[in-house]
Each structure stands twice: as C-alpha cells, then as structure tokens.
Design an enzyme around this catalytic site. Structure first.
Site, mmCIF file in Angstrom:
data_model
loop_
_atom_site.group_PDB
_atom_site.id
_atom_site.type_symbol
_atom_site.label_atom_id
_atom_site.label_comp_id
_atom_site.label_asym_id
_atom_site.label_seq_id
_atom_site.Cartn_x
_atom_site.Cartn_y
_atom_site.Cartn_z
ATOM 1 N N CYS A 1 -23.719 62.109 -11.543
ATOM 2 C CA CYS A 1 -22.268 62.328 -11.463
ATOM 3 C C CYS A 1 -21.541 61.194 -12.171
ATOM 4 O O CYS A 1 -21.532 61.149 -13.388
ATOM 5 C CB CYS A 1 -21.817 62.495 -10.015
ATOM 6 S SG CYS A 1 -22.533 61.312 -8.854
ATOM 7 N N CYS B 1 -21.286 57.641 -10.597
ATOM 8 C CA CYS B 1 -21.374 56.411 -9.804
ATOM 9 C C CYS B 1 -21.186 55.207 -10.729
ATOM 10 O O CYS B 1 -21.751 55.156 -11.815
ATOM 11 C CB CYS B 1 -22.713 56.334 -9.073
ATOM 12 S SG CYS B 1 -22.921 57.700 -7.914
ATOM 13 N N CYS C 1 -24.760 57.211 -14.944
ATOM 14 C CA CYS C 1 -25.056 57.929 -13.714
ATOM 15 C C CYS C 1 -25.343 59.344 -14.161
ATOM 16 O O CYS C 1 -24.435 60.077 -14.547
ATOM 17 C CB CYS C 1 -23.895 57.920 -12.720
ATOM 18 S SG CYS C 1 -24.239 58.985 -11.295
HETATM 19 FE FE FE Z 1 -22.805 59.349 -9.610
#
Ligand code: FE
Length: 207
Positions: free
Chosen positions: A116, A118, A113
């Site tokens: 961030c 995820c 990700c």
């Molecule tokens: Fe994320």
C-alpha cells in the site's frame, strides 16, 4: 489535473482545475462533522498544521545530519533507529518501529511499500503521490535500477541495490552518503542538503 502548454492561458484563474474527487469528499465530510458538532474546527486545524509544518522531511534531514557529524549517534541509529530518532524528539504514529539503512559506495538502499503506502511519517511527513502509485510499488522490486534511472540516478554496475518493503509494523529511513566536499559544513547546513527523495533512496544528496 489538466495538462496545458505554458503560456496558453494568461488568465488561469478562470480555468482553475476543479478540486479532486477525494478533496471534495473530505471537504464535505469535514463540513458535516463540524455542523453536527462532532469535531472542533480548531482541533482539525491543529492536526493539519502538525502534518504540514511540524512533521515532514526536515525531521529526517536532522536525523541524517546528526548521524553524519556524530559517529556514536550514527551507531545508535543503525542499531535502534526508533530510539535514536526519538532522541531528537521525533516519533509517534507511523514511526513506532523504524529501521535505518545506510548507503555506501557499494550499497544503495531503496524504500517502497509494495502492499500500500506505508511510510515513516515521523521523519518524512506524508508520502508523495508517486510513492503510493502502483507502478512505483511494483517496479521498485522488479527493476529498481530502471526506477532509479527514471529519477535521474544511474548507479554503477558494482553497486548492490537493496529494496526494503515497508509494512505497518516496520518502516525504513535511508541514511544517505554524506557528499564529498562538505567537511566544513555544520549540522544545520548539512541538514539543509538532505532531501526527502534521498531518504527514500531515489536520489543521492548533492551539494
Ligand atoms: Fe503500506
């Protein structure tokens, strides 16, 4: 955390690392919420137990093992992962929209990700620290082979590496290759071979 040479201290209990800043903040927040009667400690315990014991990479491993032994399930998993994963009873938060990507002799999939952290909680549990780190998030895209090499996975030149960027809306699960020599293993035994890292794509499954 403090790095220390092995054997340097035999009385490590006196030198225990102070809990990390976020851990202390969480503890303080938890105490305050309980004191003010805003949360029920039993509910908190149940929540923590769920994420530590019920939700975790064992769920994903069962999905992978089922796909290895049941070709029709594999097809359903690749066609609609959310539904196929739901067949085994896994779903919910952070796993609402799943896509399964299949590794093969000439294709290797890697999940990241970039924005961030995820991650498919319903099948893999909580993300490892390195998954959330800035170097992994940026370098997986720029130099996936280099990142894989650091995980100990050297891919042949003719293997295509596909990097999948997870989002809050879409999360991925790698369906690793079934290792050779496992023809006689049952579904449970196969599931025991499948690691979290193999389902993120930074490792292969080995016997
Ligand atoms: Fe994320």
């Amino acid at each position: 955390m403090e790095a220390r040479a092995a054997g340097e201290h035999s009385h490590t209990h006196e030198h225990q690392a102070v809990p990390s800043d976020p851990a202390l903040r969480v503890k303080a927040l938890e105490s305050l919420l309980i004191e003010k009667g805003l949360v029920d400690p039993a509910a908190l315990d149940a929540l923590i137990d769920t994420y530590e014991n019920k939700i975790g990479p064992r769920n994903g491993a069962r999905v992978v093992a089922r796909a290895w032994v049941d070709p029709a399930y594999r097809q359903r998993l690749l066609a609609n992962a959310t539904a196929a994963i739901g067949e085994l009873g896994y779903g919910g938060t952070q796993g609402e929209h799943m896509v399964a990507v299949e590794n093969g002799p000439k294709v290797h999939n890697l999940i990241v990700c970039t924005l961030c952290s995820c991650y498919p909680w319903s099948v893999l549990g909580l993300p490892p620290v390195w998954y959330k780190s800035a170097p992994y998030r940026s370098r997986s895209v720029i130099d996936p082979r280099g990142v894989l090499r650091e995980f100990g996975l050297e891919l042949a030149e003719d293997v295509e590496v596909r990097v999948w960027d997870s989002t809050a809306e879409l999360r991925y699960l790698v369906l690793p290759e079934r290792p050779a020599g496992t023809d006689r293993l049952g579904e449970e035994e196969l599931a025991a071979l499948v690691t979290r890292d193999a389902m993120i794509g930074v490792a292969k499954v080995s016997v």
